[in-house]
Design a protein around this motif. Structure first.
Motif, PDB file in Angstrom:
ATOM      1  N   ASN A  61       0.821  -1.202   0.000  1.00 13.15           N
ATOM      2  CA  ASN A  61       0.000   0.000   0.000  1.00 13.15           C
ATOM      3  C   ASN A  61       0.859   1.258   0.000  1.00 13.15           C
ATOM      4  O   ASN A  61       0.533   2.251  -0.649  1.00 13.15           O
ATOM      5  CB  ASN A  61      -0.963  -0.016   1.186  1.00 13.15           C
ATOM      6  N   ALA A  62       1.980   1.212   0.725  1.00 11.11           N
ATOM      7  CA  ALA A  62       2.896   2.353   0.734  1.00 11.11           C
ATOM      8  C   ALA A  62       3.504   2.571  -0.648  1.00 11.11           C
ATOM      9  O   ALA A  62       3.633   3.713  -1.110  1.00 11.11           O
ATOM     10  CB  ALA A  62       3.987   2.126   1.768  1.00 11.11           C
ATOM     11  N   ASP A  63       3.889   1.491  -1.316  1.00 11.45           N
ATOM     12  CA  ASP A  63       4.466   1.618  -2.651  1.00 11.45           C
ATOM     13  C   ASP A  63       3.475   2.267  -3.611  1.00 11.45           C
ATOM     14  O   ASP A  63       3.840   3.139  -4.414  1.00 11.45           O
ATOM     15  CB  ASP A  63       4.872   0.243  -3.184  1.00 11.45           C
ATOM     16  N   TYR A  64       2.216   1.836  -3.524  1.00 12.80           N
ATOM     17  CA  TYR A  64       1.182   2.428  -4.389  1.00 12.80           C
ATOM     18  C   TYR A  64       1.004   3.902  -4.073  1.00 12.80           C
ATOM     19  O   TYR A  64       0.893   4.739  -4.980  1.00 12.80           O
ATOM     20  CB  TYR A  64      -0.132   1.678  -4.211  1.00 12.80           C
ATOM     21  N   MET A  65       0.980   4.238  -2.777  1.00 10.12           N
ATOM     22  CA  MET A  65       0.813   5.636  -2.397  1.00 10.12           C
ATOM     23  C   MET A  65       1.958   6.488  -2.922  1.00 10.12           C
ATOM     24  O   MET A  65       1.741   7.579  -3.480  1.00 10.12           O
ATOM     25  CB  MET A  65       0.700   5.782  -0.874  1.00 10.12           C
ATOM     26  N   ALA A  66       3.178   6.008  -2.745  1.00 10.87           N
ATOM     27  CA  ALA A  66       4.333   6.793  -3.193  1.00 10.87           C
ATOM     28  C   ALA A  66       4.281   7.042  -4.694  1.00 10.87           C
ATOM     29  O   ALA A  66       4.633   8.121  -5.161  1.00 10.87           O
ATOM     30  CB  ALA A  66       5.617   6.059  -2.812  1.00 10.87           C
ATOM     31  N   LYS A  67       3.833   6.055  -5.436  1.00 12.92           N
ATOM     32  CA  LYS A  67       3.815   6.165  -6.896  1.00 12.92           C
ATOM     33  C   LYS A  67       2.638   6.981  -7.408  1.00 12.92           C
ATOM     34  O   LYS A  67       2.789   7.781  -8.347  1.00 12.92           O
ATOM     35  CB  LYS A  67       3.769   4.770  -7.517  1.00 12.92           C
ATOM     36  N   ASN A  68       1.451   6.810  -6.797  1.00 13.19           N
ATOM     37  CA  ASN A  68       0.227   7.344  -7.388  1.00 13.19           C
ATOM     38  C   ASN A  68      -0.462   8.454  -6.591  1.00 13.19           C
ATOM     39  O   ASN A  68      -1.286   9.177  -7.155  1.00 13.19           O
ATOM     40  CB  ASN A  68      -0.787   6.209  -7.569  1.00 13.19           C
ATOM     41  N   LEU A  69      -0.162   8.591  -5.301  1.00 14.31           N
ATOM     42  CA  LEU A  69      -0.926   9.503  -4.451  1.00 14.31           C
ATOM     43  C   LEU A  69      -0.098  10.583  -3.777  1.00 14.31           C
ATOM     44  O   LEU A  69      -0.639  11.633  -3.410  1.00 14.31           O
ATOM     45  CB  LEU A  69      -1.666   8.714  -3.360  1.00 14.31           C
ATOM     46  N   LYS A  70       1.178  10.332  -3.578  1.00 13.01           N
ATOM     47  CA  LYS A  70       2.000  11.267  -2.817  1.00 13.01           C
ATOM     48  C   LYS A  70       1.977  12.664  -3.429  1.00 13.01           C
ATOM     49  O   LYS A  70       1.916  13.674  -2.711  1.00 13.01           O
ATOM     50  CB  LYS A  70       3.435  10.751  -2.720  1.00 13.01           C
ATOM     51  N   SER A  71       1.984  12.743  -4.738  1.00  4.62           N
ATOM     52  CA  SER A  71       1.993  14.052  -5.401  1.00  4.62           C
ATOM     53  C   SER A  71       0.689  14.820  -5.167  1.00  4.62           C
ATOM     54  O   SER A  71       0.640  16.036  -5.367  1.00  4.62           O
ATOM     55  CB  SER A  71       2.228  13.880  -6.901  1.00  4.62           C
ATOM     56  N   SER A  72      -0.369  14.116  -4.730  1.00  7.62           N
ATOM     57  CA  SER A  72      -1.648  14.766  -4.427  1.00  7.62           C
ATOM     58  C   SER A  72      -1.799  15.090  -2.947  1.00  7.62           C
ATOM     59  O   SER A  72      -2.869  15.555  -2.533  1.00  7.62           O
ATOM     60  CB  SER A  72      -2.814  13.867  -4.867  1.00  7.62           C
ATOM     61  N   GLY A  73      -0.760  14.828  -2.145  1.00 11.32           N
ATOM     62  CA  GLY A  73      -0.804  15.174  -0.732  1.00 11.32           C
ATOM     63  C   GLY A  73      -0.998  14.017   0.212  1.00 11.32           C
ATOM     64  O   GLY A  73      -0.949  14.191   1.439  1.00 11.32           O
ATOM     65  N   TRP A  74      -1.193  12.799  -0.303  1.00  9.32           N
ATOM     66  CA  TRP A  74      -1.360  11.631   0.563  1.00  9.32           C
ATOM     67  C   TRP A  74       0.001  11.206   1.083  1.00  9.32           C
ATOM     68  O   TRP A  74       0.937  11.024   0.304  1.00  9.32           O
ATOM     69  CB  TRP A  74      -2.012  10.493  -0.220  1.00  9.32           C
ATOM     70  N   GLU A  75       0.119  11.007   2.406  1.00 10.22           N
ATOM     71  CA  GLU A  75       1.452  10.742   2.943  1.00 10.22           C
ATOM     72  C   GLU A  75       1.518   9.776   4.120  1.00 10.22           C
ATOM     73  O   GLU A  75       2.558   9.169   4.364  1.00 10.22           O
ATOM     74  CB  GLU A  75       2.127  12.052   3.349  1.00 10.22           C
ATOM     75  N   TYR A  76       0.441   9.591   4.877  1.00  6.19           N
ATOM     76  CA  TYR A  76       0.503   8.730   6.067  1.00  6.19           C
ATOM     77  C   TYR A  76       0.128   7.292   5.712  1.00  6.19           C
ATOM     78  O   TYR A  76      -0.817   7.045   4.965  1.00  6.19           O
ATOM     79  CB  TYR A  76      -0.433   9.239   7.162  1.00  6.19           C
TER      80      TYR A  76
END
Length: 615
Positions: A61-76
């Motif tokens: 889930n962290a890998d997906y967040m880093a790739k697809n969501l982090k740029s939108s502000g998702w971080e925790y």
């Protein structure tokens, strides 16, 4: 809040109003408020993995967040409950023979069979390091108090000559999970115990703690111990209190000690629960404050229930319209956004829903957020863009197909509650082709309306019987969880007033379970009762059970209705420009009332900008 709303309805609030808002005050000068200047955004393992998430699943889930969501502000990335139990179970908790992992000072540590990198006393530090290397932040779930096992073993409190047995009380122990005892805040060693916890978590690199059994009922003393212990570490650990509803009388205390606190109990993919949030958000809007956020709970979107406490592996039960309503309301209310589904399983539509930059901008940077009106089930919210003076407008159509009155039912129970936990129903169904079992909320405000239909039986004139629980239903709704044959809605046995039943259906108000009746049956009998899972919680639940042999609904409202808002209500001049935030399309200037069509259970979300100079 009422005064502010009256001003708005009277048209006294200009687009760039700087009138003081009752809702959003400047944060007190406390460092911890600066650690969450905008509502935290992240992923939490609870909705998809319950108490059984593993390190591999967390990393995926962290890998997906880093790739697809982090740029939108998702971080925790937050590992939820019971990461310290090596043999926990899906759809509930293993309290019979839990394999505890606890250190010499009575502090739970990760189960190495689930989190292999924690082996050798490393704790969660390797996992936190993995997330930090991706630019993400790491969070964990805790239960309030001191472990029962630490008390029983009289484990020492680090830095003292005291033990866990010196600081505990069995009073106030959570009714739903018995891992912990209450820490008595005034006892010597109480602060030192919490200090030792957060020393450990800070050393692991924890950035976020969600602490359960803290807000309802409200444990002010332990909250203050936790606040001091976090501050003492010097690490910026965001503090989230759970579950809810946090007593509104304690809102100021919550603002002064936590970064976020729950406004509801556990929220799942139920329209009934989503609809309740309109009233919840309206009453909590005045307590929105930078660094201290009322929390409307997680986003039960995407793929849920893989090994969760509630329901089976599924895509969210919310329709596309309801998903948009959820994201729109959470954004204009400025709730924290914690995604509950399995991120790697996300569809393109889910990814687009949670990364819309215009919608997320309202969640991250808006002010004076408030309900503008509620006209029956048509709801309007507004907020301001503090940089541009633009106004944000959210419109909701929360209309439902209206239920028929209870007097239309073929039979109805008295109110079922802890004082009167069960009732028998005996209904003449001669000639009926349909049967509807309807459970309605008793109106007491509690969310613990777990209802059991016990030994539901069809009988014909010759005395032949058929257990209704052996028949498939044609449809079933539940206000929380899902209707379940021969089990309670919480997944346990059907247990009412101390008696266990083998046959029946567990559900939760508000609920309708529909059946096609086989020919020849003339009577329906059942006992309806308040399940013990609810009767043992707080004040229990209150509901009424009804049986219908014809549709329990009145004719359905239109699929879409206009939701009108006047320029005066909005406080904007003629010629103001409107942008649809979901699509990004410009809708043209406002020269009169704004009255878009909004689909039933759907939402519209708009930015309204004043006319350009000279226009």
């Amino acid at each position: 809040m009422n005064r502010l709303r009256n001003l708005l309805l009277g048209g006294a609030c200009a687009l760039s109003s700087t009138a003081p808002a009752l809702a959003q005050q400047a944060a007190p000068k406390a460092d911890f408020h600066q650690w969450a200047p905008t509502p935290p955004m992240g992923w939490n393992s609870w909705d998809c993995y319950g108490p059984t998430v593993t390190e591999a699943e967390t990393k995926a889930n962290a890998d997906y967040m880093a790739k697809n969501l982090k740029s939108s502000g998702w971080e925790y990335v937050v590992v939820d409950i019971r990461w310290y139990v090596g043999n926990d179970t899906a759809h509930g908790y293993n309290e019979k023979d839990p394999a505890w992992n606890i250190d010499a000072y009575g502090r739970f540590v990760p189960a190495p069979n689930r989190f292999p990198s924690a082996a050798g006393g490393k704790g969660f530090k390797p996992l936190a390091d993995y997330l930090h290397a991706k630019g993400l932040k790491f969070g964990i779930h805790l239960m309030r108090g001191v472990p029962v096992i630490a008390v029983q073993r009289k484990l020492p409190i680090k830095g003292t000559k005291l033990t866990a047995a010196d600081i505990y009380s069995p009073d106030g122990q959570a009714a739903w999970l018995h891992d912990m005892y209450t820490v008595v805040p005034t006892r010597p060693g109480a602060q030192e115990y919490y200090n030792s916890l957060f020393e450990l978590y800070a050393a692991w690199g924890v950035d976020f703690v969600k602490i359960d059994d803290l807000s309802e009922p409200y444990h002010a003393g332990e909250i203050e111990l936790i606040r001091k212990a976090i501050d003492r570490t010097g690490r910026k650990i965001v503090f989230s209190m759970s579950p809810g509803e946090t007593p509104i009388a304690d809102a100021k205390h919550a603002q002064q000690h936590a970064n976020l606190w729950r406004t509801v109990g556990d929220f799942w993919d139920s329209w009934e629960q989503l609809k309740e949030h309109f009233a919840v958000c309206e009453r909590w809007a005045q307590y929105i404050m930078p660094g201290a956020w009322p929390d409307a709970d997680m986003l039960p979107l995407g793929r849920l229930g893989i090994r969760a406490e509630r329901g089976d592996d599924r895509q969210t039960r919310f329709t596309k319209d309801e998903q948009r309503t959820l994201m729109t309301l959470w954004s204009i209310f400025r709730s924290p956004l914690m995604f509950g589904g399995d991120l790697p399983s996300s569809t393109p539509a889910t990814l687009a829903l949670i990364t819309n930059p215009r919608v997320l901008a309202v969640n991250r940077a808006s002010a004076h957020n408030r309900q503008l009106f509620r006209r029956g089930d048509l709801v309007g919210w507004v907020a301001d863009d503090p940089k541009t003076g633009d106004r944000f407008l959210a419109l909701f159509n929360a209309q439902d197909q209206e239920l028929a009155p209870a007097t239309d039912a073929a039979a109805s129970s008295p109110l079922i509650n802890r004082q009167g936990p069960q009732a028998k129903l005996d209904v003449d169904i001669t000639g009926a082709q349909k049967l509807y079992l309807n459970v309605r909320d008793g109106g007491d405000g509690t969310a613990w309306d777990h209802a059991d239909w016990l030994n539901p039986t069809l009988t014909n004139g010759a005395g032949k019987t058929l257990a209704l629980s052996t028949l498939p239903w044609t449809s079933a709704t539940a206000g929380w969880g899902q209707a379940t044959a021969n089990k309670s809605v919480s997944g346990g046995p059907l247990l009412v007033a101390g008696q266990t039943y083998a046959a029946g259906v567990g559900t939760h108000a508000n609920s309708i379970i529909a059946y096609d009746l086989p020919a020849g049956y003339t009577r329906f009998t059942a006992t309806v009762g308040l399940d013990q899972a609810a009767a043992g919680q707080n004040t229990g639940g209150t509901f009424q059970a009804l049986v219908f042999t014809k549709s329990p609904f009145r004719p359905a409202p239109a699929d879409s209705v206009q939701v009108p808002v006047t320029l005066t209500e909005l406080g904007v001049p003629r010629g103001s420009r409107v942008q649809d935030l979901w699509s990004g399309r410009a809708l043209g200037p406002l020269n009169g009332d704004f009255a878009p069509y909004i689909r039933r259970h759907g939402a519209g979300f708009y930015r309204i900008s004043r006319p350009a100079a000279g226009k």
